[in-house]
Structure formats: C-alpha cells, structure tokens
Design a protein around this motif. Structure first.
Motif, PDB file in Angstrom:
ATOM      1  N   UNK A 284       4.801   4.127   6.551  1.00  0.00           N
ATOM      2  CA  UNK A 284       4.428   5.423   7.115  1.00  0.00           C
ATOM      3  C   UNK A 284       3.574   6.246   6.152  1.00  0.00           C
ATOM      4  N   UNK A 285       3.829   6.066   4.844  1.00  0.00           N
ATOM      5  CA  UNK A 285       3.131   6.855   3.830  1.00  0.00           C
ATOM      6  C   UNK A 285       2.606   5.941   2.723  1.00  0.00           C
ATOM      7  N   UNK A 286       1.613   5.108   3.035  1.00  0.00           N
ATOM      8  CA  UNK A 286       1.119   4.122   2.060  1.00  0.00           C
ATOM      9  C   UNK A 286       0.466   4.738   0.828  1.00  0.00           C
ATOM     10  N   UNK A 287       0.116   6.018   0.904  1.00  0.00           N
ATOM     11  CA  UNK A 287      -0.542   6.666  -0.233  1.00  0.00           C
ATOM     12  C   UNK A 287       0.448   7.088  -1.317  1.00  0.00           C
ATOM     13  N   UNK A 288       1.741   7.029  -1.024  1.00  0.00           N
ATOM     14  CA  UNK A 288       2.737   7.474  -1.995  1.00  0.00           C
ATOM     15  C   UNK A 288       2.921   6.457  -3.116  1.00  0.00           C
TER      16      UNK A 288
END
Length: 305
Positions: free
Chosen positions: A260-264
């Motif tokens: 859901x949040x691959x940039x984290x």
C-alpha cells in the motif's frame, strides 16, 4: 578429536521442533485463516490481500509444490543442498500455505497474500540447519531482490557469519520477520534477537501467550494456535501451531502494508506496525498483538496527507 567435532556440529544446528508443531487434522476442528485468526489481528476486509505485492523470501525447508492447495501459487525454489524428498519439505510447506495457499481459507488452506511472488530458499531439513546455511540463504534472498524475509526458525548460536548476513540485509532496507521460539524464557534465539529483526511470538485463540518465550526477543505477537495450512500429507492440509505459524501472519501484514505504501522505508514500516499493535496484559505481563486494521487506518491518516 572426532567426538569434539560431532559435538560442535550438534551445537551449530538449528532445531525446528521448538518453533512449530504439525498436529494433523483427524481430531481437531479446522480453523481457517479467514475466520478467527484474522479477527484476532483485526484483518477483516484487508486479508487476504489479493493485489500484487513485493517479493517475499521463505527461508526454511523445501516446499512441496505438488500440494493441491499450492497449485496456483507463484513459488520458485532455490536449494542449498541436495535433499529434496517430501520428508524434508513439511515445515516449509506449512509456512508457505499461510502466505500463499489457494484454498478457500475456511475448510481449506487459504493464504493471506495469495498473489505474492515467493522465493523459497531451502537451507535445511525438517531436522534443522546450520547457522552458516541460514546466513547463506539470507544472502541469496538479497541477491533475489526480496523485500521481506520470513524465517520461521531460529538458533541459540550468535555467530559472526549469521550476524553479518542479517546486518547486510537490514542495511539494504529488507525487512526480516523471524520466529522467537515457544520456550526458553531466559534464552536468546537468533536471528529474532538481533536489533532490527522483527521477533514474533504466538498467542492462542483467546489472545494468551503460548509457551514461555523470551519476551526480550519478541516485538509482536500473532495467532499461532491450530492454524489450518498446507502439509505433505495425503489430505494436503493439517493444523500448525507455535511461533513458526505466527511468523508468516506478521510477514503477511508487513507485505500488505508495504504494498500500500511502497515509498516507505523499512524503519517507517516497522514503526507503523509495532506502534499500532494492540496492547494486551496477562498475569502482569504486557505485550503487543498485531492489529492490521489500526495500522492501515493510521497509514491513511499519516502517509496520505
């Protein structure tokens, strides 16, 4: 001299029996992952997560890819040794079913992240494996560009080669989720005891801690009692319990959140999952239980702003 050599080998081997138990299905009610276990981790309407996810490594025994509940799964295998008989595939097969089983999740083993690409790295047998092989398997996972590593086993030996491999993986932003064992409240189990590794303990269906693990090795708890999963039996399914069964449930949560949040970063992901766990207390002991719904809710507030 030979006697000393044999003793050294025995001490350097990882034993799987203390981390997960195969119980069969003949006398037990079947508890699919999509029922009570998902309720405990507050994963309703989230799990199973059916979108594409980052690549996940399972470091374990081999996996029986002929299992009818793994027939649609995207699993590739890499073996570090020549042992590949079905008797050496039980533990890894049970772990894989929790992640990517393609049954209905109720009376059949259904995975929590069924569309994930799995790299199965056979680093040992159902009797155990060496810390050297475990370290080599971690390095293979790095080479295969896996983002998350599931290790449902452990060793009491803190070796330089294992610590170096773990530190290398963590430095590359890889999340390692590892079983912290079921017994040995005064003992450290590795790699769960290493800084930066997510150590996992198991709870029963009432939310109580199973066994007597070393709480200092554990970051978070998840269901590990009578989990229906894939096996090497004729039925293709059976019940699995212990921290070996709880570990892939936590791995599935991290995989879902990362999707859901691959940039984290790995550290941001760890902080989100651990900080938003449910606080529990039993007999004066406080501990954290995975709460995926809270993690997702907080993620929507913080990371979508």
């Amino acid at each position: 001299m030979k006697k000393v050599f044999y003793i050294f080998i025995a001490l350097s081997v990882l034993c799987l029996s203390g981390f997960g138990v195969y119980k069969g299905i003949e006398t037990k009610a079947q508890i699919g992952l999509y029922n009570k276990p998902i309720e405990i981790v507050n994963g309703q309407d989230i799990l199973p997560y059916k979108e594409k996810t980052p690549k996940v490594a399972i470091i374990d025994t081999g996996i029986d890819l002929t299992n009818k509940f793994l027939s649609e799964s995207n699993i590739s295998q890499k073996s570090l040794n020549l042992i590949s008989s079905s008797s050496q595939q039980l533990h890894g097969t049970m772990v894989s079913g929790i992640l990517v089983g393609d049954g209905n999740g109720k009376s059949q083993p259904g995975g929590l992240i069924p569309n994930s690409e799995i790299v199965s790295i056979q680093a040992g047998t159902d009797m155990g494996l060496s810390s050297k092989d475990l370290a080599e398997a971690i390095n293979v996972a790095i080479e295969k560009n896996c983002k998350i590593i599931n290790i449902s086993l452990a060793t009491k030996k803190n070796t330089d080669v294992l610590k170096t491999a773990v530190e290398k993986a963590l430095s590359k932003g890889i999340i390692i989720v590892a079983s912290a064992g079921n017994e040995g409240e005064s003992e450290n189990f590795y790699p769960a005891a290493y800084e930066g590794v997510i150590g996992v303990g198991s709870i029963d269906l009432k939310g109580n801690i199973m066994g007597t693990p070393n709480l200092n090795n554990i970051d978070i708890f998840a269901p590990g009692k009578d989990i229906l999963t894939t096996t090497v039996s004729e039925a293709g399914k059976g019940l699995f319990e212990g921290s070996s069964a709880a570990t892939p449930i936590v791995t599935a949560a991290f995989t879902t959140f990362l999707s859901m949040y691959p940039e984290l970063s790995a550290e941001e992901l760890k902080e989100a999952v651990i900080a938003n766990a449910s606080e529990k207390e039993s007999d004066g002991t406080r501990y954290k239980v995975l709460n995926l719904q809270k993690v997702i809710n907080e993620g929507e507030k913080v990371f979508k702003e």
